[in-house]
Design a protein around this motif. Structure first.
Motif, mmCIF file in Angstrom:
data_model
loop_
_atom_site.group_PDB
_atom_site.id
_atom_site.type_symbol
_atom_site.label_atom_id
_atom_site.label_comp_id
_atom_site.label_asym_id
_atom_site.label_seq_id
_atom_site.Cartn_x
_atom_site.Cartn_y
_atom_site.Cartn_z
ATOM 1 N N GLY A 48 0.838 -1.217 0.068
ATOM 2 C CA GLY A 48 0.010 0.042 -0.040
ATOM 3 C C GLY A 48 0.737 1.315 -0.020
ATOM 4 O O GLY A 48 1.975 1.257 -0.011
ATOM 5 N N SER A 49 0.379 2.367 0.215
ATOM 6 C CA SER A 49 0.790 3.691 0.018
ATOM 7 C C SER A 49 1.497 4.117 1.360
ATOM 8 O O SER A 49 1.267 3.334 2.140
ATOM 9 C CB SER A 49 -0.245 4.843 -0.343
ATOM 10 O OG SER A 49 -0.899 5.084 0.879
ATOM 11 N N HIS A 50 2.507 4.932 1.184
ATOM 12 C CA HIS A 50 3.174 5.199 2.310
ATOM 13 C C HIS A 50 2.199 5.998 3.346
ATOM 14 O O HIS A 50 2.337 5.784 4.645
ATOM 15 C CB HIS A 50 4.177 6.447 2.031
ATOM 16 C CG HIS A 50 4.907 7.262 3.185
ATOM 17 N ND1 HIS A 50 5.939 6.495 3.823
ATOM 18 C CD2 HIS A 50 4.728 8.336 3.705
ATOM 19 C CE1 HIS A 50 6.187 7.283 4.862
ATOM 20 N NE2 HIS A 50 5.509 8.354 4.784
ATOM 21 N N LEU A 51 1.239 6.572 3.072
ATOM 22 C CA LEU A 51 -0.007 7.331 3.909
ATOM 23 C C LEU A 51 -0.439 6.379 4.539
ATOM 24 O O LEU A 51 -0.947 6.229 5.722
ATOM 25 C CB LEU A 51 -0.838 8.104 3.005
ATOM 26 C CG LEU A 51 -1.869 8.706 3.771
ATOM 27 C CD1 LEU A 51 -1.319 9.735 4.971
ATOM 28 C CD2 LEU A 51 -3.093 9.477 3.001
ATOM 29 N N TRP A 52 -1.092 4.878 3.771
ATOM 30 C CA TRP A 52 -1.628 3.850 4.540
ATOM 31 C C TRP A 52 -0.845 3.233 5.641
ATOM 32 O O TRP A 52 -1.105 3.104 6.417
ATOM 33 C CB TRP A 52 -1.938 2.851 3.276
ATOM 34 C CG TRP A 52 -2.082 1.372 3.721
ATOM 35 C CD1 TRP A 52 -1.129 0.295 3.840
ATOM 36 C CD2 TRP A 52 -3.170 0.906 4.639
ATOM 37 N NE1 TRP A 52 -1.599 -0.514 4.310
ATOM 38 C CE2 TRP A 52 -2.918 -0.558 4.857
ATOM 39 C CE3 TRP A 52 -4.493 1.503 5.156
ATOM 40 C CZ2 TRP A 52 -3.721 -1.228 5.691
ATOM 41 C CZ3 TRP A 52 -5.276 0.444 5.794
ATOM 42 C CH2 TRP A 52 -5.117 -0.780 5.925
ATOM 43 N N ARG A 53 0.535 3.095 5.285
ATOM 44 C CA ARG A 53 1.306 2.276 6.139
ATOM 45 C C ARG A 53 1.816 3.275 7.282
ATOM 46 O O ARG A 53 2.049 2.665 8.539
ATOM 47 C CB ARG A 53 2.733 1.957 5.450
ATOM 48 C CG ARG A 53 2.585 0.918 4.475
ATOM 49 C CD ARG A 53 3.629 -0.030 3.929
ATOM 50 N NE ARG A 53 4.713 1.244 3.669
ATOM 51 C CZ ARG A 53 5.030 1.886 2.420
ATOM 52 N NH1 ARG A 53 4.048 1.740 1.405
ATOM 53 N NH2 ARG A 53 5.997 2.648 2.325
ATOM 54 N N LYS A 54 1.665 4.623 7.296
ATOM 55 C CA LYS A 54 2.200 5.435 8.452
ATOM 56 C C LYS A 54 1.083 6.102 8.993
ATOM 57 O O LYS A 54 1.097 6.551 10.220
ATOM 58 C CB LYS A 54 3.162 6.575 7.912
ATOM 59 C CG LYS A 54 4.355 6.048 7.221
ATOM 60 C CD LYS A 54 5.140 5.008 8.247
ATOM 61 C CE LYS A 54 6.273 4.533 7.511
ATOM 62 N NZ LYS A 54 7.041 3.447 8.310
ATOM 63 N N SER A 55 -0.080 6.224 8.561
ATOM 64 C CA SER A 55 -1.284 6.915 9.373
ATOM 65 C C SER A 55 -2.014 6.045 10.337
ATOM 66 O O SER A 55 -2.174 4.628 9.869
ATOM 67 C CB SER A 55 -2.228 7.555 8.103
ATOM 68 O OG SER A 55 -1.850 8.381 7.349
ATOM 69 N N PRO A 56 -2.457 6.404 11.202
ATOM 70 C CA PRO A 56 -3.265 5.526 12.267
ATOM 71 C C PRO A 56 -4.389 4.573 11.486
ATOM 72 O O PRO A 56 -5.216 5.401 10.884
ATOM 73 C CB PRO A 56 -3.712 6.363 13.222
ATOM 74 C CG PRO A 56 -3.072 7.257 13.439
ATOM 75 C CD PRO A 56 -2.569 7.556 12.089
ATOM 76 N N GLN A 57 -4.670 3.436 11.855
ATOM 77 C CA GLN A 57 -5.598 2.739 11.207
ATOM 78 C C GLN A 57 -6.174 1.813 12.376
ATOM 79 O O GLN A 57 -5.481 1.132 13.051
ATOM 80 C CB GLN A 57 -5.256 1.809 9.792
ATOM 81 C CG GLN A 57 -4.467 2.361 8.629
ATOM 82 C CD GLN A 57 -5.234 3.256 8.229
ATOM 83 O OE1 GLN A 57 -6.453 3.223 7.877
ATOM 84 N NE2 GLN A 57 -4.761 4.607 7.453
ATOM 85 N N PHE A 58 -7.626 1.773 12.281
ATOM 86 C CA PHE A 58 -8.221 0.955 13.396
ATOM 87 C C PHE A 58 -9.279 -0.082 12.736
ATOM 88 O O PHE A 58 -9.918 0.119 11.661
ATOM 89 C CB PHE A 58 -8.969 1.894 14.262
ATOM 90 C CG PHE A 58 -8.051 2.786 14.861
ATOM 91 C CD1 PHE A 58 -7.266 2.444 16.126
ATOM 92 C CD2 PHE A 58 -7.776 4.111 14.638
ATOM 93 C CE1 PHE A 58 -6.398 3.468 16.744
ATOM 94 C CE2 PHE A 58 -6.814 4.913 14.751
ATOM 95 C CZ PHE A 58 -6.269 4.553 16.030
#
Length: 147
Positions: free
Chosen positions: A77-87
Motif C-alpha cells: 500500500g501507499s506510504h500514507l496507509w502504512r504510516k497513518s493510524p488505522q483501526f
C-alpha cells in the motif's frame, strides 16, 4: 483496479462499497442501524468461496475500544496507509458472504499503482479474529466456524 477473486485471502485490504453488501441477501451482517461508509475493509477469513471482512477507519474512538492495526502489521500500500493510524471500526460487525459479493462491492476501487494492494500481516489478522471472538464471547454468541 477492482478486487479480483483470487486476491481474497486473510490479510487482503480492499476498498468496498458497503451499500452493495447491504443490498446483497447472501451477505450476513449486523442488523443494527449503523451504516458503514465506502472505504477500506480487511479480509480476516476465507474458506471455500466465502469470506469475512471488517471495516477499517483512520479514526480512533473516544473510549479507545477500537483495535489499532499496528504499523508493523500494515504491509504494501501507499506510504500514507502504512504510516497513518488505522483501526478496525467495529469487530462486532463483520460482513460474511460469497467472495463474488465482495468483488462486486469493490467496483469503485482505484488502481494501487505504483503501490501494491494493502495487506495486513498474519499477526494483525490474528489480532482482528481475537477481537471478533472477544465480542462474541461477551455477547454469549457461539464462535462462528472459520470466523
Amino acid at each position: 483496479m477492482p478486487l479480483l477473486e483470487n486476491e481474497i485471502k486473510p490479510g487482503t485490504v480492499a476498498f468496498l462499497d458497503p451499500a452493495a453488501l447491504y443490498e446483497n441477501a447472501a451477505v450476513n451482517r449486523s442488523d443494527d442501524k449503523h451504516v458503514f461508509r465506502p472505504g477500506p475493509f480487511l479480509c480476516v477469513a476465507e474458506h471455500e468461496g466465502t469470506s469475512t471482512w471488517l471495516n477499517i477507519t483512520s479514526q480512533r474512538d473516544r473510549r479507545g475500544l477500537r483495535l489499532e492495526l499496528r504499523s508493523q502489521w500494515r504491509l504494501e500500500g501507499s506510504h500514507l496507509w502504512r504510516k497513518s493510524p488505522q483501526f478496525i471500526n467495529d469487530a462486532r460487525k463483520p460482513f460474511i458472504g460469497p467472495n463474488e459479493a465482495f468483488v462486486a462491492a469493490s467496483h469503485k476501487e482505484r488502481d494501487y499503482h505504483p503501490n501494491l494492494r494493502p495487506q495486513i500481516s498474519v499477526a494483525g489478522v490474528e489480532a482482528a479474529i481475537l477481537e471478533i471472538e472477544r465480542y462474541r464471547s461477551k455477547s454469549g454468541d457461539p464462535p462462528a466456524g472459520g470466523v
